[in-house]
Design a protein around this motif. Structure first.
Motif, mmCIF file in Angstrom:
data_model
loop_
_atom_site.group_PDB
_atom_site.id
_atom_site.type_symbol
_atom_site.label_atom_id
_atom_site.label_comp_id
_atom_site.label_asym_id
_atom_site.label_seq_id
_atom_site.Cartn_x
_atom_site.Cartn_y
_atom_site.Cartn_z
ATOM 1 N N ILE A 33 14.720 2.321 8.138
ATOM 2 C CA ILE A 33 14.023 1.509 9.134
ATOM 3 C C ILE A 33 13.386 0.281 8.484
ATOM 4 O O ILE A 33 13.446 -0.821 9.021
ATOM 5 N N THR A 82 6.826 -1.129 7.430
ATOM 6 C CA THR A 82 6.290 0.196 7.161
ATOM 7 C C THR A 82 7.426 1.157 6.877
ATOM 8 O O THR A 82 8.399 1.200 7.624
ATOM 9 N N CYS A 83 7.302 1.904 5.818
ATOM 10 C CA CYS A 83 8.249 2.984 5.552
ATOM 11 C C CYS A 83 7.469 4.282 5.715
ATOM 12 O O CYS A 83 6.727 4.688 4.818
ATOM 13 N N LEU A 84 7.614 4.912 6.894
ATOM 14 C CA LEU A 84 6.835 6.121 7.177
ATOM 15 C C LEU A 84 7.192 7.257 6.222
ATOM 16 O O LEU A 84 6.322 7.990 5.781
ATOM 17 N N SER A 102 0.844 -1.192 0.000
ATOM 18 C CA SER A 102 0.000 0.000 0.000
ATOM 19 C C SER A 102 0.877 1.239 0.000
ATOM 20 O O SER A 102 1.906 1.285 0.668
ATOM 21 N N ARG A 147 5.577 6.533 3.005
ATOM 22 C CA ARG A 147 4.208 6.080 3.224
ATOM 23 C C ARG A 147 3.926 4.771 2.483
ATOM 24 O O ARG A 147 2.866 4.586 1.900
ATOM 25 N N VAL A 148 4.898 3.873 2.526
ATOM 26 C CA VAL A 148 4.749 2.561 1.894
ATOM 27 C C VAL A 148 4.573 1.509 2.985
ATOM 28 O O VAL A 148 5.303 1.520 3.973
ATOM 29 N N VAL A 149 3.563 0.642 2.817
ATOM 30 C CA VAL A 149 3.350 -0.442 3.769
ATOM 31 C C VAL A 149 3.306 -1.757 3.002
ATOM 32 O O VAL A 149 2.628 -1.870 1.982
#
Lengths: 167, 124
Positions: free
Chosen positions: B89, B104-106, B45, B109-111
């Motif tokens: 991260i 999650t890559c904040l 996502s 904004r990739v999950v």
């Protein structure tokens, strides 16, 4: 305490809180895990809660978050931090009002709720409830950090808290 | 009269409070971990919007979100091999393969989340 003295004391505590959060951002070990923070600036908030009362704590915490995000962060960080600060303040004020717990209990709940508030805000912003799985490690780190912050705050309140009323 | 800080009766209340919070957190953690099953595919996502699903049984390397992250699927496990953000991260998060696990890559904004058989919405 008259208004000028109150304003000065608040400003002093806010500057202390800002310096603490800046120092924390410089120590790499504290930011190795996402979201895990010691929350050193919470020392100023807890101190304000016990010496100036709930309105003082709200002022120190909210203005600190606002100014720190403006200077060192970004808009998303401000939203997360404000959510964390709001939840932490609400619970700290309630826990203190019960009269059952010491500064350590108040600060542990504050630490945990600050993390929880940030996670909830992030979940809303990213429209992804799954981020909530980060909550457990953050509860544990929030507890450990909360104990440390609480003990420091308790010492400060004992040593210099009394003088706050006389200035 | 100085108020005692250490060893007063509020300390016992504090310890009970802390213990209660930790026990609740650990039980939630255990319940969530024990309920995980072997995953079938990962869903990617971006900004909360599903963009792709990749089967865990097919090895491959995929570029996500126009190249901000590289997802690798290998031996039924998924991990982020490369990310363009400074904190890395999502790369450090390691491998995921069980349902509900996620990376999650904040920053971007990739999950990436693992789902079980039958949860497919997009074509895998």
């Amino acid at each position: 305490m008259n208004n000028t003295k109150k304003l000065t004391t608040l400003s002093l505590l806010i500057s202390v809180a800002m310096v603490l959060s800046y120092i924390e951002s410089l120590i790499p070990a504290f930011v190795a895990v996402p979201g895990v923070k010691v929350g050193l600036s919470n020392i100023a908030t807890v101190f304000a809660l016990y010496t100036l009362g709930a309105p003082g704590a709200v002022a120190v915490s909210v203005i600190r978050v606002f100014l720190s995000s403006l200077l060192f962060g970004n808009f998303a960080m401000m939203i997360y931090s404000l959510a964390g600060a709001a939840l932490a303040l609400t619970f700290m004020i309630l826990i203190k009002a019960t009269g059952l717990f010491s500064e350590v209990g108040v600060s542990v709940i504050g630490g945990i709720m600050h993390n929880a508030g940030q996670i909830i805000a992030a979940a809303f912003m990213m429209e992804n409830s799954g981020i909530v799985s980060y909550l457990v490690p953050l509860v544990i780190s929030g507890t450990i950090a909360g104990v440390a912050v609480g003990l420091i705050s308790a010492l400060l309140i004992k040593r210099i808290g009394g003088h706050m009323k006389n200035i | 009269m100085q108020k005692k800080i250490f060893g007063n009766k509020k300390m016992i209340a504090d310890i009970i409070l802390i213990a209660a919070v930790l026990i609740i957190a650990l039980s939630v953690f255990l319940i969530v971990e024990l309920s995980r099953k072997e995953g079938a595919f990962v869903r990617v996502s971006v900004n909360g919007e599903r963009v792709a699903e990749y089967s865990l049984s097919v090895d491959g390397e995929y570029s996500l979100n126009g190249g901000t992250n590289i997802l690798v699927i290998e031996n039924g496990e998924a991990y982020i091999k490369w990310a363009d953000c400074p904190r890395q991260i999502c790369v450090k998060d390691g491998k995921i393969s069980r349902t509900g696990e996620r990376i999650t890559c904040l920053e971007n904004r990739v999950v990436v989340e693992v789902f079980g058989k039958g949860d497919e919405i997009l074509e895998v």
